[in-house]
Design an enzyme around this catalytic site. Structure first.
Site, mmCIF file in Angstrom:
data_model
loop_
_atom_site.group_PDB
_atom_site.id
_atom_site.type_symbol
_atom_site.label_atom_id
_atom_site.label_comp_id
_atom_site.label_asym_id
_atom_site.label_seq_id
_atom_site.Cartn_x
_atom_site.Cartn_y
_atom_site.Cartn_z
ATOM 1 N N LEU A 169 33.707 85.758 22.715
ATOM 2 C CA LEU A 169 32.756 86.979 22.148
ATOM 3 C C LEU A 169 31.559 86.766 23.201
ATOM 4 O O LEU A 169 31.436 85.903 23.828
ATOM 5 C CB LEU A 169 31.916 86.377 20.957
ATOM 6 N N ASP A 170 30.997 88.072 23.237
ATOM 7 C CA ASP A 170 29.798 88.032 24.243
ATOM 8 C C ASP A 170 28.843 87.298 23.792
ATOM 9 O O ASP A 170 28.501 87.130 22.461
ATOM 10 C CB ASP A 170 29.580 89.703 24.247
ATOM 11 N N ALA A 171 27.813 87.053 24.658
ATOM 12 C CA ALA A 171 26.581 86.537 24.253
ATOM 13 C C ALA A 171 25.680 86.895 23.275
ATOM 14 O O ALA A 171 25.172 86.369 22.243
ATOM 15 C CB ALA A 171 25.690 86.103 25.329
#
Length: 191
Positions: A41-43
């Site tokens: 998951l992206d930040a």
């Protein structure tokens, strides 16, 4: 049986154990050794992250050819009509690939949703709405790119489930471990 860790990843945390720049890392939350992320998951995205000590299981979770459905809650700018959602349901062409057909529906703001820190940008003149988007892929920033392609940018993105594994009972920044297999991610967990 493999070790499987479910983690509710907060906003601003990387899907890795080493911090970079302004972003925190998994090591700040998960003391378990020798587990690795299966599907990043992206930040700036939140929600369910699965980690495991089993390399084959890790690959099966992340690889779209196994069609393990991921469920996302997307808070978007504006209120998409059914014609816009039908474009996602049909499969939408993005700059570098065509996203497979998604299962998409309007939802109310999810019950028990935690506040995001920092909060999303607020514009008094532009309403927001929530969508539930289910896909079996998971390419880089795919859900955000899909909603932008139909004219409704994603303001907040939460992965609510991977297969039958969900965020139920797991507050942000918390984790739990199970012993299981790929079959368990399709249903009937052994906690």
């Amino acid at each position: 049986m493999s070790r499987i860790v479910f983690f509710n990843k907060p906003y601003g945390v990387l899907s890795q154990f080493t911090p970079e720049g302004r972003w925190r890392a998994l090591a700040d939350f998960i003391p378990v050794k020798d587990v690795y992320v299966a599907g990043r998951l992206d930040a700036d995205s939140e929600g369910l992250l699965i980690l495991t000590d089993d390399g084959k299981l890790q690959a099966r979770i992340a690889d779209p050819k196994h069609k393990l459905e991921k469920t996302y809650w997307a808070q978007v700018e504006g209120i998409p009509d059914e014609a816009a959602l039908d474009r996602l349901r049909a499969g939408i062409r993005l700059s570098d690939f065509t996203a497979q057909p998604a299962r998409v529906r309007h939802i109310d703001e999810p019950a028990g949703l935690w506040p995001r820190d920092p909060p999303i940008r607020f514009r008094q003149a532009i309403p927001t709405s929530w969508l539930e988007i289910r896909i079996a892929e998971g390419k880089n920033r795919q859900v955000r790119r899909m909603t932008a392609a139909i004219g409704y940018p994603t303001l907040r993105l939460i992965r609510a489930a991977v297969g039958s594994a969900s965020l139920d009972g797991l507050p942000p920044g918390r984790w739990r471990e199970i012993a299981g297999s790929y079959r368990d991610l399709q249903g009937n967990f052994h906690e």
